[in-house]
Design an enzyme around this catalytic site. Structure first.
Site, PDB file in Angstrom:
ATOM      1  N   LYS A 177      24.066  15.283  23.255  1.00 49.16           N
ATOM      2  CA  LYS A 177      25.374  15.168  23.909  1.00 49.16           C
ATOM      3  C   LYS A 177      26.289  14.189  23.195  1.00 49.16           C
ATOM      4  O   LYS A 177      27.507  14.358  23.192  1.00 49.16           O
ATOM      5  CB  LYS A 177      25.208  14.749  25.375  1.00 49.16           C
ATOM      6  CG  LYS A 177      24.680  15.862  26.253  1.00 49.16           C
ATOM      7  CD  LYS A 177      24.966  15.580  27.719  1.00 49.16           C
ATOM      8  CE  LYS A 177      24.548  16.730  28.595  1.00 49.16           C
ATOM      9  NZ  LYS A 177      24.636  16.434  30.018  1.00 49.16           N
ATOM     10  N   LYS A 227      20.453  26.796  23.865  1.00 48.33           N
ATOM     11  CA  LYS A 227      20.330  26.878  25.318  1.00 48.33           C
ATOM     12  C   LYS A 227      21.628  27.404  25.958  1.00 48.33           C
ATOM     13  O   LYS A 227      22.717  27.028  25.523  1.00 48.33           O
ATOM     14  CB  LYS A 227      20.047  25.464  25.844  1.00 48.33           C
ATOM     15  CG  LYS A 227      19.507  25.408  27.246  1.00 48.33           C
ATOM     16  CD  LYS A 227      19.239  23.976  27.676  1.00 48.33           C
ATOM     17  CE  LYS A 227      20.508  23.225  28.011  1.00 48.33           C
ATOM     18  NZ  LYS A 227      20.326  22.025  28.857  1.00 48.33           N
ATOM     19  N   LYS A 235      26.524  25.020  30.414  1.00 49.11           N
ATOM     20  CA  LYS A 235      27.824  24.956  31.086  1.00 49.11           C
ATOM     21  C   LYS A 235      28.921  24.554  30.114  1.00 49.11           C
ATOM     22  O   LYS A 235      30.077  24.892  30.286  1.00 49.11           O
ATOM     23  CB  LYS A 235      27.788  23.873  32.170  1.00 49.11           C
ATOM     24  CG  LYS A 235      26.944  24.194  33.367  1.00 49.11           C
ATOM     25  CD  LYS A 235      26.755  22.917  34.171  1.00 49.11           C
ATOM     26  CE  LYS A 235      26.085  23.157  35.492  1.00 49.11           C
ATOM     27  NZ  LYS A 235      25.814  21.900  36.205  1.00 49.11           N
TER      28      LYS A 235
HETATM   29  P1  AMP Z   1      22.607  20.909  34.688  1.00 50.46           P
HETATM   30  O1  AMP Z   1      23.399  22.133  34.424  1.00 50.46           O
HETATM   31  O2  AMP Z   1      22.383  20.149  33.423  1.00 50.46           O
HETATM   32  O3  AMP Z   1      23.061  20.085  35.834  1.00 50.46           O
HETATM   33  O4  AMP Z   1      21.169  21.444  35.095  1.00 50.46           O
HETATM   34  C1  AMP Z   1      20.796  21.826  36.390  1.00 50.46           C
HETATM   35  C2  AMP Z   1      19.403  22.414  36.365  1.00 50.46           C
HETATM   36  O5  AMP Z   1      19.424  23.669  35.654  1.00 50.46           O
HETATM   37  C3  AMP Z   1      18.362  21.562  35.649  1.00 50.46           C
HETATM   38  O6  AMP Z   1      17.124  21.667  36.334  1.00 50.46           O
HETATM   39  C4  AMP Z   1      18.253  22.182  34.290  1.00 50.46           C
HETATM   40  O7  AMP Z   1      16.992  21.974  33.701  1.00 50.46           O
HETATM   41  C5  AMP Z   1      18.473  23.656  34.603  1.00 50.46           C
HETATM   42  N1  AMP Z   1      19.037  24.360  33.461  1.00 50.46           N
HETATM   43  C6  AMP Z   1      20.227  24.117  32.842  1.00 50.46           C
HETATM   44  N2  AMP Z   1      20.437  24.975  31.830  1.00 50.46           N
HETATM   45  C7  AMP Z   1      19.361  25.792  31.787  1.00 50.46           C
HETATM   46  C8  AMP Z   1      18.969  26.901  30.962  1.00 50.46           C
HETATM   47  N3  AMP Z   1      19.740  27.341  29.973  1.00 50.46           N
HETATM   48  N4  AMP Z   1      17.784  27.502  31.221  1.00 50.46           N
HETATM   49  C9  AMP Z   1      16.998  27.071  32.236  1.00 50.46           C
HETATM   50  N5  AMP Z   1      17.299  26.043  33.043  1.00 50.46           N
HETATM   51  C10 AMP Z   1      18.457  25.401  32.839  1.00 50.46           C
END
Ligand code: AMP
Ligand code: TRP
Length: 333
Positions: free
Chosen positions: A114, A198, A201
């Site tokens: 990041k 990956k 968002k």
């Molecule tokens: P975040 O979007 O970083 O707040 O992530 C929220 C949850 O979604 C966390 O448990 C992450 O590990 C999961 N997560 C985010 N992106 C992915 C992805 N591409 N594949 C699987 N899990 C994800």
């Protein structure tokens, strides 16, 4: 033994099927298990480690709550709340930051990714982000943390911090050591544009992800344009190894249809991608579109989201404020 589940999702908009498959969908499964307390947090303090627009942030908190509920979380069964409304999280983060070591934080790959090339310009908050996450988890005597694979390193750090605190203050087992719960097969959903990146968002390309609030047409279009290779679909998992895009699409299909990868491969072996993509669009629309519709409805109902947050905050505060009191006692405040 009773289980305590805690997890968090950042209110940073663009919730996508990676968040759903890797995290939110599992939250729902746990909520129906016996002897299990589930706590799900919208982690706005984590979100501000990178710049946020205040009005959008407010909106995104509501949208995340709406996504939780639309995906099947029941606020009577699970505690759903907003991190900044429970001050113990910030207090805990400061105290635990005094147990965490610089050397440990320096190893965190999410920070490196990041922060990018110019680390000096990253916020201090982004650097200590994992310590706040440890505070979230440890305040609730969490036993299990369902997250995507990308968060595994932060969970290991949480355990290190817990152990160091317990040791330094001679309070064995004061902090419980949480276990990560990472889905085996589909823990990492990849970008539709690049099978080794990956799904995220923050990817500037909308075409890289399927958002939970995409329209049916948008879903079909994104899947149609998703990157693939030129070979037909293979018949066994071994042949998927050097075909990241195929592997990812097959993974998405398998997880949304609740079947294992080998079953999916049997179904599509030898077919070309356009046939497979039609079926994939169907299943994504079947599973995601109802969530999208419900989410859009709920997020407009501010009274509803406010009520959930108020109730959740009360329940979470009760647990967290007790723990922070014990922490303060132990360190001599
Ligand atoms: P975040 O979007 O970083 O707040 O992530 C929220 C949850 O979604 C966390 O448990 C992450 O590990 C999961 N997560 C985010 N992106 C992915 C992805 N591409 N594949 C699987 N899990 C994800
Ligand atoms: N860091 C997590 C992510 O970006 C979100 C998060 C914050 C979290 N606190 C948590 C996840 C506690 C699990 C438990 O995905």
């Amino acid at each position: 033994m009773s289980k305590k589940i805690f997890s968090g999702v950042q209110p940073t908009g663009n919730l996508h099927i990676g968040n759903y498959i890797g995290a939110i969908n599992n939250f729902v499964n746990f909520q129906n298990q016996e002897n299990t307390t589930c706590i799900y947090c919208v982690v706005d303090l984590h979100a501000i480690t990178v710049r946020q627009n205040p009005a959008e942030l407010k909106n995104n908190v509501r949208e995340t709550i709406a996504a939780f509920v639309a995906s099947g979380l029941d606020y009577n069964k699970s505690i759903i709340f907003q991190q900044s409304m429970v001050p113990a999280h910030s207090e805990g983060a400061w105290i635990l930051g005094c147990s965490a070591r610089m050397g440990w934080l320096n190893r965190m790959t999410q920070f490196k990714e990041k922060a990018g090339k110019d680390k000096e310009k990253a916020s201090v908050g982004l650097y200590v982000y994992p310590v706040l996450m440890a505070s979230d988890i440890l305040l609730y005597d969490t036993t299990h943390v369902p997250v995507g694979e990308d968060q595994k390193q932060h969970l290991e750090l949480t355990r290190d911090i817990a152990q160091k605190f317990n040791q330094d203050f001679n309070s064995p087992s004061f902090f419980k050591l949480p276990e990560p719960m990472i889905q085996k097969n589909f823990s990492r959903i990849m970008s539709l544009k690049d099978g080794v990146k990956k799904m995220s968002k923050s990817d500037p390309s909308e075409m890289s992800r399927i958002n939970l609030n995409d329209s049916k047409d948008t879903i079909v279009n994104k899947i149609k344009k998703a990157k693939t290779d030129t070979l037909p679909l293979p018949g066994n998992e071994k042949e998927l190894e050097n075909r990241p895009e195929a592997k990812n699409l097959i993974g998405i299909y398998s997880s949304l249809s609740n079947q294992n990868v080998s079953k999916t491969m049997e179904e599509f072996s030898g077919k070309n991608f356009s046939d497979f993509k039609n079926k994939l669009s169907e299943i994504v629309i079947e599973k995601i579109y109802p969530i999208s519709k419900e989410m859009n409805k709920l997020k407009k109902d501010q009274n509803f989201t406010d009520k959930i947050l108020k109730e959740g905050t009360n329940k979470a505060s009760e647990i967290a404020s007790k723990k922070i009191k014990d922490i303060k006692n132990i360190i001599g405040f």
